[in-house]
Design an enzyme around this catalytic site. Structure first.
Site, PDB file in Angstrom:
ATOM      1  N   GLY A 110       0.800  -1.216   0.000  1.00 40.84           N
ATOM      2  CA  GLY A 110       0.000   0.000   0.000  1.00 40.84           C
ATOM      3  C   GLY A 110       0.833   1.266   0.000  1.00 40.84           C
ATOM      4  O   GLY A 110       2.065   1.246  -0.141  1.00 40.84           O
ATOM      5  N   ASP A 161       1.233  -9.159   1.899  1.00 39.84           N
ATOM      6  CA  ASP A 161       0.004  -8.488   1.460  1.00 39.84           C
ATOM      7  C   ASP A 161      -0.940  -9.567   0.944  1.00 39.84           C
ATOM      8  O   ASP A 161      -0.537 -10.705   0.680  1.00 39.84           O
ATOM      9  CB  ASP A 161       0.326  -7.471   0.354  1.00 39.84           C
ATOM     10  CG  ASP A 161      -0.724  -6.356   0.255  1.00 39.84           C
ATOM     11  OD1 ASP A 161      -0.430  -5.204   0.638  1.00 39.84           O
ATOM     12  OD2 ASP A 161      -1.858  -6.650  -0.205  1.00 39.84           O
ATOM     13  N   ILE A 162      -2.197  -9.172   0.759  1.00 38.88           N
ATOM     14  CA  ILE A 162      -3.186 -10.125   0.249  1.00 38.88           C
ATOM     15  C   ILE A 162      -2.958 -10.417  -1.224  1.00 38.88           C
ATOM     16  O   ILE A 162      -3.418 -11.414  -1.750  1.00 38.88           O
ATOM     17  CB  ILE A 162      -4.619  -9.590   0.520  1.00 38.88           C
ATOM     18  CG1 ILE A 162      -5.652 -10.698   0.405  1.00 38.88           C
ATOM     19  CG2 ILE A 162      -4.962  -8.409  -0.373  1.00 38.88           C
ATOM     20  CD1 ILE A 162      -7.004 -10.329   0.995  1.00 38.88           C
ATOM     21  N   ASP A 186      -3.425 -13.062   3.880  1.00 37.92           N
ATOM     22  CA  ASP A 186      -4.697 -12.399   4.189  1.00 37.92           C
ATOM     23  C   ASP A 186      -4.746 -12.316   5.703  1.00 37.92           C
ATOM     24  O   ASP A 186      -4.814 -13.351   6.387  1.00 37.92           O
ATOM     25  CB  ASP A 186      -5.883 -13.225   3.638  1.00 37.92           C
ATOM     26  CG  ASP A 186      -7.225 -12.587   3.999  1.00 37.92           C
ATOM     27  OD1 ASP A 186      -7.247 -11.651   4.824  1.00 37.92           O
ATOM     28  OD2 ASP A 186      -8.246 -13.052   3.462  1.00 37.92           O
ATOM     29  N   TYR A 218     -14.770   4.034   9.188  1.00 36.53           N
ATOM     30  CA  TYR A 218     -13.311   4.027   9.321  1.00 36.53           C
ATOM     31  C   TYR A 218     -12.898   4.670  10.655  1.00 36.53           C
ATOM     32  O   TYR A 218     -12.115   4.093  11.415  1.00 36.53           O
ATOM     33  CB  TYR A 218     -12.728   4.796   8.137  1.00 36.53           C
ATOM     34  CG  TYR A 218     -11.244   4.994   8.137  1.00 36.53           C
ATOM     35  CD1 TYR A 218     -10.369   3.925   7.994  1.00 36.53           C
ATOM     36  CD2 TYR A 218     -10.698   6.278   8.247  1.00 36.53           C
ATOM     37  CE1 TYR A 218      -8.995   4.123   7.968  1.00 36.53           C
ATOM     38  CE2 TYR A 218      -9.328   6.485   8.204  1.00 36.53           C
ATOM     39  CZ  TYR A 218      -8.481   5.406   8.070  1.00 36.53           C
ATOM     40  OH  TYR A 218      -7.126   5.614   8.036  1.00 36.53           O
TER      41      TYR A 218
HETATM   42  P1  NAD Z   1      -3.433   1.313   1.482  1.00 39.19           P
HETATM   43  O1  NAD Z   1      -4.874   1.085   1.205  1.00 39.19           O
HETATM   44  O2  NAD Z   1      -2.627   2.071   0.504  1.00 39.19           O
HETATM   45  O3  NAD Z   1      -2.708  -0.072   1.730  1.00 39.19           O
HETATM   46  C1  NAD Z   1      -3.309  -1.125   2.458  1.00 39.19           C
HETATM   47  C2  NAD Z   1      -2.705  -2.431   1.998  1.00 39.19           C
HETATM   48  O4  NAD Z   1      -3.341  -3.476   2.719  1.00 39.19           O
HETATM   49  C3  NAD Z   1      -2.951  -2.726   0.491  1.00 39.19           C
HETATM   50  O5  NAD Z   1      -1.754  -3.056  -0.143  1.00 39.19           O
HETATM   51  C4  NAD Z   1      -3.921  -3.899   0.504  1.00 39.19           C
HETATM   52  O6  NAD Z   1      -3.722  -4.813  -0.575  1.00 39.19           O
HETATM   53  C5  NAD Z   1      -3.574  -4.551   1.840  1.00 39.19           C
HETATM   54  N1  NAD Z   1      -4.673  -5.380   2.342  1.00 39.19           N
HETATM   55  C6  NAD Z   1      -6.004  -5.151   2.258  1.00 39.19           C
HETATM   56  N2  NAD Z   1      -6.680  -6.145   2.824  1.00 39.19           N
HETATM   57  C7  NAD Z   1      -5.773  -7.030   3.283  1.00 39.19           C
HETATM   58  C8  NAD Z   1      -5.858  -8.256   3.964  1.00 39.19           C
HETATM   59  N3  NAD Z   1      -7.045  -8.817   4.267  1.00 39.19           N
HETATM   60  N4  NAD Z   1      -4.723  -8.892   4.305  1.00 39.19           N
HETATM   61  C9  NAD Z   1      -3.516  -8.354   3.995  1.00 39.19           C
HETATM   62  N5  NAD Z   1      -3.368  -7.206   3.332  1.00 39.19           N
HETATM   63  C10 NAD Z   1      -4.487  -6.542   2.982  1.00 39.19           C
HETATM   64  O7  NAD Z   1      -3.345   1.995   2.920  1.00 39.19           O
HETATM   65  P2  NAD Z   1      -2.197   2.947   3.486  1.00 39.19           P
HETATM   66  O8  NAD Z   1      -2.516   4.328   3.072  1.00 39.19           O
HETATM   67  O9  NAD Z   1      -0.860   2.383   3.206  1.00 39.19           O
HETATM   68  O10 NAD Z   1      -2.541   2.878   5.039  1.00 39.19           O
HETATM   69  C11 NAD Z   1      -1.918   1.961   5.915  1.00 39.19           C
HETATM   70  C12 NAD Z   1      -2.466   2.200   7.307  1.00 39.19           C
HETATM   71  O11 NAD Z   1      -2.265   3.565   7.684  1.00 39.19           O
HETATM   72  C13 NAD Z   1      -3.984   1.954   7.439  1.00 39.19           C
HETATM   73  O12 NAD Z   1      -4.251   1.439   8.710  1.00 39.19           O
HETATM   74  C14 NAD Z   1      -4.567   3.343   7.338  1.00 39.19           C
HETATM   75  O13 NAD Z   1      -5.791   3.437   7.994  1.00 39.19           O
HETATM   76  C15 NAD Z   1      -3.505   4.164   8.041  1.00 39.19           C
HETATM   77  N6  NAD Z   1      -3.559   5.565   7.660  1.00 39.19           N
HETATM   78  C16 NAD Z   1      -3.223   5.959   6.400  1.00 39.19           C
HETATM   79  C17 NAD Z   1      -3.300   7.318   6.056  1.00 39.19           C
HETATM   80  C18 NAD Z   1      -2.942   7.779   4.682  1.00 39.19           C
HETATM   81  O14 NAD Z   1      -3.134   8.986   4.388  1.00 39.19           O
HETATM   82  N7  NAD Z   1      -2.410   6.942   3.801  1.00 39.19           N
HETATM   83  C19 NAD Z   1      -3.708   8.256   7.008  1.00 39.19           C
HETATM   84  C20 NAD Z   1      -4.090   7.798   8.277  1.00 39.19           C
HETATM   85  C21 NAD Z   1      -3.978   6.461   8.605  1.00 39.19           C
HETATM   86  N1  SER Z   2      -5.842   9.507   4.562  1.00 37.08           N
HETATM   87  C1  SER Z   2      -6.806   8.782   5.326  1.00 37.08           C
HETATM   88  C2  SER Z   2      -8.140   8.794   4.668  1.00 37.08           C
HETATM   89  O1  SER Z   2      -8.439   9.773   4.012  1.00 37.08           O
HETATM   90  C3  SER Z   2      -6.927   9.380   6.700  1.00 37.08           C
HETATM   91  O2  SER Z   2      -6.911   8.362   7.610  1.00 37.08           O
HETATM   92  O3  SER Z   2      -8.879   7.856   4.827  1.00 37.08           O
END
Ligand code: NAD
Ligand code: SER
Length: 317
Positions: free
Chosen positions: A13, A36-37, A51, A141
């Site tokens: 991700g 990753d999944i 997963d 969320y």
């Molecule tokens: P993302 O959606 O880009 O990546 C999530 C990854 O998880 C993906 O690669 C997806 O394939 C994988 N995934 C989904 N379901 C799965 C499963 N069942 N088993 C294994 N892998 C699985 O998310 P991100 O932006 O990298 O965020 C990562 C974390 O940070 C999350 O908890 C998100 O809530 C948190 N977060 C992100 C942001 C942001 O702006 N990116 C802000 C606040 C919090």
């Molecule tokens: N960037 C994230 C979202 O918009 C904040 O947790 O969901």
């Protein structure tokens, strides 16, 4: 080099792609297991399909590599979560329970789990939002992140699980694509500025949100995970502040580099999610407890984003 074996769950991700690179520099490539999944677009090793809902497979991987730390990044984000709330709740909560239980059973020593500014809601003070305040999130969320925070603190207090967490603002980086959040516009806008010199934004012009450039977010994450345990006084999740801006302001910063860039506005269901969140964050506790301070402001971030994205587009063509 420090001896730890790390498992990143959700490594394909937006955050995982970049965090894996940074952790490999510190702990060694072979000691950072990505999972990753689905298979990653670019090959990484070591990599395992996992997963996170499959607890047995996770335990198998933890034992196979003698993992000491888990970074749990798999989740459904704010915008995607609203389309499938029941599944978002199940994924976001069950994944956390699986990892916290592994730590409770002493299979691993330390857990990183990110929370979000989405834990706040419409009744939260919007400016300089403090660590401790009214929290009534109204997205699935945000509700899952708030519940997750309570469980992190509970596992720490009841079972001494060493779990650490940050409430990330919207994250912006050039190396990876965002995964279905409300703040994703602030990444798309740079790509569209370079490719088409225009962008149709799904939030309106005045929507100010807390954001952060990825290098700051990675540094915060690693600093918190490396901090002495007695400095980590908050085991729910830490506020951290980066930079706050609205779409008009980020467009203006892009225009300093691409004067012909234009932005238009077509707000959709994500507008009400954004309207429920804070506009700026107070991070006094993170600063006092483990020395957190952001380095990137809007102009520095725009300069770095456009320079690196431009170079990556040129190298692909
Ligand atoms: P993302 O959606 O880009 O990546 C999530 C990854 O998880 C993906 O690669 C997806 O394939 C994988 N995934 C989904 N379901 C799965 C499963 N069942 N088993 C294994 N892998 C699985 O998310 P991100 O932006 O990298 O965020 C990562 C974390 O940070 C999350 O908890 C998100 O809530 C948190 N977060 C992100 C942001 C942001 O702006 N990116 C802000 C606040 C919090
Ligand atoms: N960037 C994230 C979202 O918009 C904040 O947790 O969901």
């Amino acid at each position: 080099m420090q001896k730890e074996t790390i498992l990143i769950i959700g490594s394909n991700g937006q955050i995982g792609t970049e965090l894996a690179e940074e952790l490999k520099k510190i702990y060694g490539t072979e000691n950072v297991i990505c999972s990753d999944i689905k298979e990653p677009k670019n090959q990484v090793a070591p990599f395992e399909i996992l997963d996170i809902m499959d607890k047995n497979r996770m335990y198998f991987i933890l034992k196979k590599y003698n993992v000491t730390q888990v970074y749990l990044l798999a989740a459904m984000l704010s915008a995607t979560g609203e389309k499938n709330p029941k599944f978002a709740w199940e994924l976001n909560m069950q994944s956390l329970f699986n990892v916290l239980d592994a730590a409770k059973e002493k299979l691993i020593n330390k857990v990183y789990w990110p929370s979000s500014i989405a834990v706040f809601g419409p009744s939260t003070p919007k400016q300089n939002t403090p660590q401790y305040t009214i929290m009534e999130p109204n997205t699935i969320y945000g509700i899952s992140k708030q519940a997750g925070e309570r469980f992190c603190e509970y596992y720490f207090q009841k079972y001494r699980v060493d779990v650490r967490s940050i409430r990330y603002p919207g994250l912006i980086g050039w190396k990876s694509a965002p995964g279905g959040g409300t703040t994703d516009y602030a990444v798309h806008i740079y790509h569209e500025a370079l490719k088409n010199k225009s962008y149709a934004c799904f939030l309106n012009a005045e929507t100010t949100l807390p954001m952060m450039y990825m290098p700051d977010a990675l540094r915060a994450t690693i600093d918190l995970m490396q901090a002495d345990a007695d400095k980590v006084k908050i085991r729910s999740s830490y506020n951290i502040a980066g930079v706050s801006f609205n779409p008009e302001e980020i467009a203006a910063s892009i225009r300093k580099h691409i004067p012909e860039f234009t932005i238009s506005y077509q707000s959709d269901f994500r507008q009400s999610i954004a309207d429920s969140w804070p506009q700026s964050i107070n991070d006094n506790e993170a600063n006092e407890h483990w020395g957190w301070k952001a380095e990137f402001d809007l102009e520095k971030m725009t300069d770095d984003m456009l320079t690196n994205l431009n170079a990556s587009y040129i190298s692909k063509n």
